[in-house]
Each structure stands twice: as C-alpha cells, then as structure tokens.
Scaffold this motif. Structure first.
Motif, PDB file in Angstrom:
ATOM      1  N   HIS A  33       0.867  -1.174   0.000  1.00  0.00           N
ATOM      2  CA  HIS A  33       0.000   0.000   0.000  1.00  0.00           C
ATOM      3  C   HIS A  33       0.906   1.226   0.000  1.00  0.00           C
ATOM      4  N   VAL A  35       1.527   5.129   0.223  1.00  0.00           N
ATOM      5  CA  VAL A  35       0.881   6.316   0.784  1.00  0.00           C
ATOM      6  C   VAL A  35       1.753   7.538   0.509  1.00  0.00           C
ATOM      7  N   HIS A 147      -1.429   5.115  -3.729  1.00  0.00           N
ATOM      8  CA  HIS A 147      -2.838   4.726  -3.627  1.00  0.00           C
ATOM      9  C   HIS A 147      -3.611   5.733  -2.799  1.00  0.00           C
ATOM     10  N   THR A 148      -2.953   6.253  -1.779  1.00  0.00           N
ATOM     11  CA  THR A 148      -3.599   7.182  -0.860  1.00  0.00           C
ATOM     12  C   THR A 148      -2.734   8.426  -0.753  1.00  0.00           C
ATOM     13  N   ASP A 236      -5.977   3.226   6.292  1.00  0.00           N
ATOM     14  CA  ASP A 236      -6.468   1.862   6.036  1.00  0.00           C
ATOM     15  C   ASP A 236      -7.873   1.872   5.446  1.00  0.00           C
ATOM     16  N   HIS A 238      -9.266   4.161   3.707  1.00  0.00           N
ATOM     17  CA  HIS A 238      -9.248   4.615   2.323  1.00  0.00           C
ATOM     18  C   HIS A 238      -8.851   3.487   1.378  1.00  0.00           C
ATOM     19  N   TYR A 239      -7.875   2.703   1.805  1.00  0.00           N
ATOM     20  CA  TYR A 239      -7.428   1.584   0.961  1.00  0.00           C
ATOM     21  C   TYR A 239      -8.551   0.565   0.797  1.00  0.00           C
ATOM     22  N   GLN A 240      -9.242   0.298   1.921  1.00  0.00           N
ATOM     23  CA  GLN A 240     -10.377  -0.630   1.847  1.00  0.00           C
ATOM     24  C   GLN A 240     -11.430  -0.122   0.878  1.00  0.00           C
ATOM     25  N   GLN A 243     -10.473  -0.689  -2.585  1.00  0.00           N
ATOM     26  CA  GLN A 243     -10.625  -2.098  -2.958  1.00  0.00           C
ATOM     27  C   GLN A 243     -12.095  -2.450  -3.189  1.00  0.00           C
ATOM     28  N   LEU A 248      -9.047   0.718  -7.122  1.00  0.00           N
ATOM     29  CA  LEU A 248      -7.622   0.455  -7.108  1.00  0.00           C
ATOM     30  C   LEU A 248      -7.127   0.313  -8.541  1.00  0.00           C
TER      31      LEU A 248
END
Lengths: 312, 134
Positions: A33, A35, A147-148, A236, A238-240, A243, A248
């Motif tokens: 991930h 960032v 990703h973020t 976390d 934001h990543y979820q 997904q 993504l």
C-alpha cells in the motif's frame, strides 16, 4: 538491503543495467500500500511520517520510506534532511528509509520514485510512504505513484481563496491540519469543510469524501499519538474503500500510464537528445533559435518528420 | 545518459550539539554538487552505520567536538566493516589533537580535517579520493 539501496542508486543515475534488472523484479510488484505525504515546506511531513511509522510498526507492518528533497538547480547538489526526524527508526530492520534528490524533476518527486517504490515493494514492505518535497500548488506527481494521498496543511497560510484553487487541493484523499494547536486552526477547518461541501457529490470518487484530521503539537506525546492513530486508521479505511469500489484498478492504470510515459521519455527522447548533443546538432539548433533564423517549433517539427518519417 | 553523483552522509556522533561545522560542510558539499544526507546531532554509531547502508553513501563525514572521537570514529568504521561495507570511507573532523591522528588512521579513518582547513581543500580531497559507486 544494501543491494536494494544500490539498485535504487543505479536507477537514479540512469544505469542501463539497472533498468534491465527491473524486468525481473516487476512481476513481483503490486503488493504494498503506497501512501503519499505532501504539503508545503515546514508543514511537518517528516514528523508526521515518523509518528505514522511508529504506529505501523506496533502492528507489525514492514515499512519503507522514500523521502524526496530538492536538488540545487545551480550546482546539482542537494541536502537531504528528512532522516533527521526519523532517526529513532534507524536501527529498526523493519524500517528502510531512503532519501532521494529531485534531480531537476518538477512535480515534487524524483524520477526514480516509481522504480524505488517497486524495489521496496519487492522487498516485502507492507506499506511504503513517499514524502514529497515541500510543495507549492502544482507539484502533484504524487498521485501517479500512490494509492492514498495525504495533504498536510497548517493554519495561517492564506485565506479561503487558496483552498479553492486547483492542483494540490484536489488530489487529497485525506487532509491533515497539522500544528492544530496554533491560532487559525478552526478557520482553516471551516474553510476546508466549505470547500468539500461545495464540491458536487459525484466528484468524490467512489463516494470517498476526504476526511479532515487535526494533529496537534508533536511534542505532546499523548494527543499526538491519538491523532496519528486516527490518521493511520483512516489511511487503512481509504485503501479498503478503493478495494471495495474497484478503484484500485483505475489508480494502477494511471500509475502504469505515467510509468510508460516516463520510460518512453528515457528511451526515446533522451536517446535522441544524446545523439543531437554528440553530433553538435543540438548546439546548432540552439544557435538558430538565438539568431532568430528559426523557431523551436519549426525545428522540433522538422526533427519529428525526419525521425518518424512522416510528412504532413 | 548516466550520471554518477557522489553521496555523502554528514553526521554528528555522540553527545555534542555543536553542529555549525557540520552544517557548513553539508552546505559546502551541496555547492560542490554532492548529494548530502544530513542526519543531525546526537547520533549513535549504530544509527550512523545503519543510515549509511540504507542511503548507499560513498563516504561518511563525522564531526566531533566533544573529545570522544577516539571511540566514536573507529566504532562507526568497525560497524560498517562488520556489515560488509568496508568500501564506505569514513572521514572525521573537529577538535582533534594531532597525537590522535595515527590511532584514528590505524582504525581505518581515511582523513582528518581540523579547524583551519579550507572548504576548498576538503572538497578537493573528496573529489580526489572518493569515487561514486565504486
């Protein structure tokens, strides 16, 4: 670890062999991930990052940090000082901090960032933080490599108009108001909220409205630690969200497009220029421009026709 | 279009907050076109060695004005060698009495720069004795 560091260095230096090595590493990338942390000089990016690293280490994450600082346009030298804030992690084998100089890149990163992210990814890093140089309004290359994106703001840096400007304010997935114990914090918070309220709901990708997190005095461990935890949890989330909404893929698509363009630049443009410089043609063309015998566009067009064998 | 940049770590080991010299040198190396990783004061030899490896530097410049150079400088060199980085050169500067030079050299410190050394001569030493990415 030293091999990885040396490989990053060879890629920074533009070594041909190092680029071919990427061919073997590339299939193993795409797990971490990534960032991005960006914001104006002195906003507290490195200190925030130090707190984030600590909080991720507590849950056993293996961490990579790429910290970018500017190269002098005059001498080509650079002072890379981001490590100062992260020295307490220096001996932790689960943290790999690597400083990069921009070497003339203007987007707030170094050209080697994309490659360095891949290398840390292959090393098995769970989370890779990329800290940009202190940015103004336009250095937004970070979106193509992470990703973020966390945009770090501090109170007292300008009025409401600054907030609706294009560029850096548009790229945030998470806003941090750092040094939130200082005057002007509630005003900045209000303005940011108004900015987000103004935006059409459809402009939030997959319904993610960038949260605003306030982080107070880093010298007071307790409130600081609490805010950092909130930031870490939000990263976390934001990543979820990416997904869950299959966003993504669109971010990876953007990253791939950028990397392709950069590689084209290196393999095609740089090669052409090298040829022109060594044949002396570049100097001749520059003189033609200086003497007003020709203009840059005509010269470039002529070159394109010659090289691409295309006639319009 | 491959370029080889010299990477230098400037660090202050031990309990010594006098960093003016280290900062002046960091600035001077920047102006000489090197990439300088500046890590600030109060570093342990372990932190410095670990940082030098992560950053893949060619040379580590240590500044010490506290009198503890006889322990701190060789310790950094020893840790680097122990971790397989005997190719990273270590140089030192600060208030270093002449009678300590030999002991430091014997411990693998490549050069010692004392007060009065000009910046130009230090840069010249780096350009002559350190090759980027050997």
């Amino acid at each position: 670890m030293r091999t990885a560091s040396r490989l990053i260095r060879c890629l920074e230096d533009g070594e041909e062999d190092a680029r071919s090595a990427m061919k073997y590493l590339f299939p193993f990338t795409g797990r971490a991930h990534v960032v991005g942390i960006t914001g104006s000089p002195g906003a507290g990016k490195s200190t925030l990052l130090d707190g984030l690293v600590e909080s991720r280490r507590k849950i056993g994450n293996n961490i990579g940090v790429l910290a970018v600082d500017p190269t002098s346009p005059f001498t080509g030298g650079a002072i890379l000082g981001d490590r100062i804030r992260m020295q307490r992690h220096a001996e932790d084998p689960g943290v790999f901090v690597r400083s990069l100089a921009t070497r003339g890149a203007l987007g707030g990163l170094s050209k080697a960032v994309g490659d360095a992210v891949h290398i840390m990814d292959v090393m098995g890093k769970d989370m890779i933080f990329v800290e940009t140089v202190g940015t103004g309004q336009q250095e937004i290359d970070i979106i193509n490599h992470s990703h973020t994106v966390v945009v770090v703001l501090i109170p007292g840096m300008g009025d409401g108009i600054q907030a609706i400007k294009a560029g850096i304010m548009e790229i945030a997935d998470i806003f941090v108001i750092n040094k939130a114990d200082r005057p002007g914090t509630s005003k900045l918070h209000r303005e940011l909220k108004a900015l987000l309220d103004l935006a059409a709901p459809t402009s939030f990708h997959n319904g993610w409205r960038p949260p605003i997190i306030q982080v107070e005095d880093a010298f007071k461990p307790e409130p600081f630690g609490k805010s950092i935890q909130e930031l870490s949890d939000t990263i976390d989330k934001h990543y979820q969200s990416l997904q869950e909404h299959e966003c993504l893929r669109s971010r990876l698509h953007r990253k791939a497009e950028t990397e392709l363009k950069e590689a084209m630049q290196v393999c095609i443009m740089d090669t052409i220029f090298e040829g022109l410089i060594s044949s002396g043609e570049e100097e001749m063309m520059i003189n033609e421009i200086l003497n007003k015998k020709s203009d840059p566009y005509s010269l470039a067009k002529g070159m394109a026709e010659r090289l691409l064998k295309k006639h319009h | 279009m491959s370029v080889k940049k010299l990477r230098v770590m400037v660090a202050k080991p031990g309990l010594d907050g006098h960093d003016r010299g280290a900062r002046v040198l960091a600035r001077c190396f920047r102006d000489a076109g090197f990439e300088v990783i500046y890590t600030g004061c109060h570093q342990t030899p372990e932190q410095i060695a670990a940082g030098a490896l992560q950053e893949d530097v060619d040379v580590v410049g240590l500044s010490c004005l506290s009198g503890a150079h006889r322990y701190l400088f060789p310790e950094v060199k020893r840790l680097l060698v122990e971790r397989g980085a005997d190719d990273i050169q270590v140089v030192g500067g600060g208030i270093i009495p002449e009678q300590d030079f030999q002991a430091l050299r014997d411990a693998g410190i490549a050069e010692i720069f004392t007060p009065g050394t000009t910046l130009d001569s230090i840069v010249e030493w780096f350009n002559t004795h350190v090759q980027p990415r050997r």
